[in-house]
Design an enzyme around this catalytic site. Structure first.
Site: not given
Ligand code: ADP
Ligand code: ASP
Ligand code: MG
Length: 812
Positions: A576, A608, A610, A675, A679, A794
């Site tokens: 990122k 992730a 998506l 974090d 995003k 994940g």
């Protein structure tokens, strides 16, 4: 009568000569055969090397000895116990040695002597092969082509006197009794009886001259590949033999470097309409290529690609050239007087400059002669001294039917542009049978392969991956690639290969693709890792559709993106750092991505696997406007607040989240909201806002004491000490039947992150586990937002997000 020509490789070993004899004996059952042979593979070059060394008074013996041993070994194996054959061969080699000695003594190698010298290659091979055929029981005899083919005295590339030659050939073959006649290719003689040659590669020409004189049905050129290919098979693995091709197309391809056929070969047979069949000596059952007078009927207007290396570009330029007639005439005459062949010409319509492509070896001579010719204009500053560039190649696209198809040059140049191949000059023949471009020689392989992919593998696209970071997500990605390779080929026509891998210790590059069943061991045995070294290796590979994949969380790796983009290497990042760094950095990377036509994709930065960023981009591209974004984007914070109930210890929940790997090793990074802020920053930027991390309002739910903690253990202490604060947060929410969610928002250009209590029925209320959710409120989705929801963390899902980005680069 049939004419069969066998090239250097076809007669390059005893086994190959035996194969030639097998083919000839088969063919000779039904017809008389004329066999034209080249020198043994590599021998013409060796002879030239000896001659050049002798002329420089260097020791030519080592090369001569090698050449001598080779021929004597052929004799001993092909015609054992034949003393006459040994004597003849040894006699020829002795003559050759005397000639070399003569060159050594007089210290000079004229074109006339070059011809005498090089002729030995074909003289030796034809003599040995004819004897071998005879020894194996064939009715074969050798005839010296110098008695049959007469040329002018333009040594090293003599012109044929067809009138004399045709009658000599007619006469000889009318009388000859043998079923098989072996002729040395390449050599001829002048009217005065001097040995001449037809130019390098000229044995093909010999076969065509004989075929035309005797009016045979077909000439067969046997070589080391199964025909004329869509591109040089040594450079383009995917190249395929062309089934049928017109004389003109074959001439263009060979003229522009398809060495498989010597260009003048077509001339004598074309006028008589005799087809040429190119065949493979080692695979005579392959159909090969038929060259004939019909324009090939095929769906593809392009027949093939070719290239010529070692090209120099000469540019004559100057204000004084405009409107003055006769400049081109003087320019071309000057070059013609120097015997320099012009391969490509372009002139801007402003007449301000003329650009010529010539072979590099002629460049110096050309520059001197042209500067001298235009000395006067140069002294008046009307014309600049000739500019000279070397290290170039010409690539050409060839096809008779290109003229009736639009947009081919557009496709050609966009393909080259996308792959960062700089075009120095362009020429299109007026007949539109070819389009050629001058490019740097280092780019030839990439250019040919990407053009081949574009025009011949229409649907199949090769993606070349260079992956940094092979931890949990990286390993999952490699597994997915390995598993899906065949599927991608079959259903998406994508050939996905991994050419480079690196972790923080080791790196590995393999231009043929890394074996993904064994990548761990291979990487472990690789070189020490180094970011610049990896970048250099990617650049040196110079592969089309290259993609750098960053699966680290490392700032130094993120700093490399600009360098990759500038080489037109796409960047796919899970890291990122780049997209959430200062706005100037982010926008510079976006600019480079556009300028160099290299995708920069970082879908996995948010949610992730998506499809959040992609959806956002598509909404905007389709003309929708994003008015508000609401999202839960932190798997760690979700886990924490899904498990935190009134009466329980917040400290224990955070500790459990940490223990199960749901938080960063330092949970403050998650709990402080930084974090999540990164995003929403990325989403805000992707929806067009120029904002930085500082512009995002972040109302912390942690206490001063938590935030000021000195280290992680201390932080956990303070969580215990301030337990009442957290109990109050959760109890207040529960009292209203609300749940706590850590929410990121973008509303009216303002971005914020913070803990919110959401009522039952709210889309966030039922969010489970580490799921993420994003709501897009847009002009087209005003009340009921578009929702994207699912696992937001994940290894497997993150890897599949990277996978999707990689596939996206293919349609970019
Ligand atoms: P020979 O010795 O049989 O005359 P050449 O070496 O002169 O053979 O020509 C055959 C070689 O031409 C092939 O091995 C290949 O490397 C090269 N080549 C270049 N372009 C093409 C092409 N378009 N199709 C086939 N071969 C090509
Ligand atoms: N032996 C010659 C050369 O190498 C001619 C040929 O092979 O066609 O150029
Ligand atoms: Mg050849």
């Amino acid at each position: 009568m049939r004419v069969l020509k066998f090239g250097g490789t076809s007669v390059g070993s005893v086994a190959n000569i035996n194969q030639v004899i097998k083919i000839v004996s088969q063919e000779a059952k039904n017809d008389r055969i004329c066999v034209v042979v080249s020198a043994v593979g590599g021998v013409t070059d060796m002879l030239m090397q000896c001659g050049l060394q002798a002329a420089k008074k260097e020791d030519y013996n080592p090369v001569f000895k090698e050449l001598e041993a080779k021929h004597l070994q052929f004799v001993s194996e092909l015609v054992p116990n034949d003393t006459e054959a040994v004597e003849e061969t040894q006699g020829l080699l002795n003559d050759l040695n005397s000639l070399l000695n003569g060159i050594y003594l007089i210290n000079e190698l004229s074109p006339k002597t070059v011809d005498k010298l090089l002729a030995y290659g074909e003289i030796l091979s034809s003599s040995i092969i004819a004897r071998a055929m005879y020894a194996q029981g064939l009715d074969a005899a050798r005839k010296d082509s110098r008695d049959l083919i007469t040329t002018n005295d333009k040594h090293t590339k003599a012109g044929v006197n067809y009138k004399v030659t045709n009658s000599q050939l007619d006469y000889y073959f009318a009388k000859a009794k043998q079923q098989i006649t072996v002729l040395p290719g390449f050599i001829a003689s002048s009217a005065t009886g001097e040995t001449t040659t037809l130019g390098r590669g000229g044995s093909d020409f010999t076969a065509a001259i004989v075929a035309a004189a005797l009016d045979v049905d077909q000439v067969e050129i046997y070589t080391d590949v199964s025909g004329m290919y869509t591109a040089n098979p040594k450079l383009v693995k995917q190249a395929k033999p062309i089934e049928s091709i017109s004389y003109h197309e074959a001439m263009e391809l060979s003229h522009f470097g398809a060495k498989v056929l010597y260009p003048p070969t077509i001339v004598p047979v074309m006028s008589k309409n005799i087809p040429i069949r190119i065949k493979n000596t080692m695979a005579p059952e392959d159909a090969g290529t038929l060259i004939h007078n019909k324009e090939g009927i095929s769906d593809n207007p392009i027949k093939g690609l070719s290239n010529i290396n070692n090209i120099a570009l000469l540019t004559l330029e100057g204000g004084g050239m405009v409107g003055i007639p006769g400049i081109s005439k003087r320019l071309f005459e000057t070059l013609s007087n120097q015997g320099i062949n012009i391969i490509l010409i372009t002139q801007a319509s402003s007449e301000h400059s003329i650009c010529l492509g010539v072979m590099e070896e002629d460049a110096g001579k050309a520059k001197n002669a042209i500067d001298e010719e235009f000395q006067y204009e140069i002294s008046l500053n009307k014309i600049d001294p000739l500019s000279l560039e070397i290290g170039l190649s010409i690539i050409a696209l060839v096809g008779d039917q290109m003229k009736s198809h639009q947009g081919i040059s557009g496709k050609m140049f966009s393909t080259l542009g996308k792959n960062n191949v700089n075009i120095r000059a362009i020429a299109q023949g007026a007949s539109e049978k070819n389009i050629s471009a001058v490019i740097a020689q280092k780019d030839v392989k990439k250019a040919l392969n990407s053009l081949h992919e574009r025009f011949f593998e229409a649907q199949r696209k090769q993606l070349n991956l260079f992956i940094t970071g092979v931890g949990n997500v990286g390993e999952k990605l490699l597994n997915q690639i390995n598993q899906q390779q065949e599927y991608l080929k079959k259903h998406l026509n994508i050939n996905m290969r991994v050419l480079g891998l690196s972790n923080s210790r080791k790196m590995l590059i393999d231009e043929n693709g890394i074996d993904l069943d064994n990548w761990k061991a291979l990487l472990e045995a690789g070189e020490p890792a180094n970011l610049d070294g990896f970048h250099e290796a990617v650049v040196n590979q110079n592969q089309r559709n290259s993609i750098f994949v960053d699966i680290t969380a490392n700032a130094d790796v993120a700093d490399m993106y600009g360098k990759y983009l500038k080489q037109s290497v796409a960047v796919v990042a899970c890291n990122k750092i780049a997209a959430s760094s200062e706005f100037s950095k982010y926008s510079e990377l976006k600019r480079l991505s556009k300028a160099y036509n290299a995708p920069l994709l970082f879908e996995t930065n948010v949610g992730a696997g998506l499809p959040i960023i992609d959806t956002l981009n598509n909404l905007i591209a389709s003309g929708d406007r994003v008015n508000r974004i609401q999202a839960v984007l932190s798997g760690s914070l979700n886990f924490v607040f899904n498990n935190f109930k009134s009466g329980e210890s917040f400290h224990d929940v955070v500790q459990a989240a940490k223990a199960e790997g749901y938080t960063e090793p330092d949970p403050r990074i998650d709990l402080s909201g930084v974090d999540v802020a990164r995003k929403i920053l990325i989403l805000a930027r992707e929806s067009g806002l120029k904002i930085n991390l500082e512009d995002i309002a972040n109302e912390p739910f942690l206490t001063e004491k938590n935030l000021n903690s000195t280290d992680v253990p201390h932080f956990f202490e303070t969580l215990k000490e301030d337990a009442a604060h957290f109990e109050k947060l959760v109890a207040n929410a529960e009292a209203k039947n609300h749940r706590l969610k850590y929410v990121a928002q973008l509303d009216n250009g303002k971005a914020s992150v913070g803990l919110q209590s959401v009522p039952e029925g709210h889309p966030f209320y039922d969010l489970k586990g580490s799921d993420n959710i994003v709501l897009f409120f847009t002009d087209r989705y005003p009340e009921q937002p578009m929702q994207i929801k699912g696992a937001g963390a994940g290894g497997d899902v993150t890897a599949s997000g990277l996978f999707a980005d990689i596939i996206r680069t293919a349609t970019y």
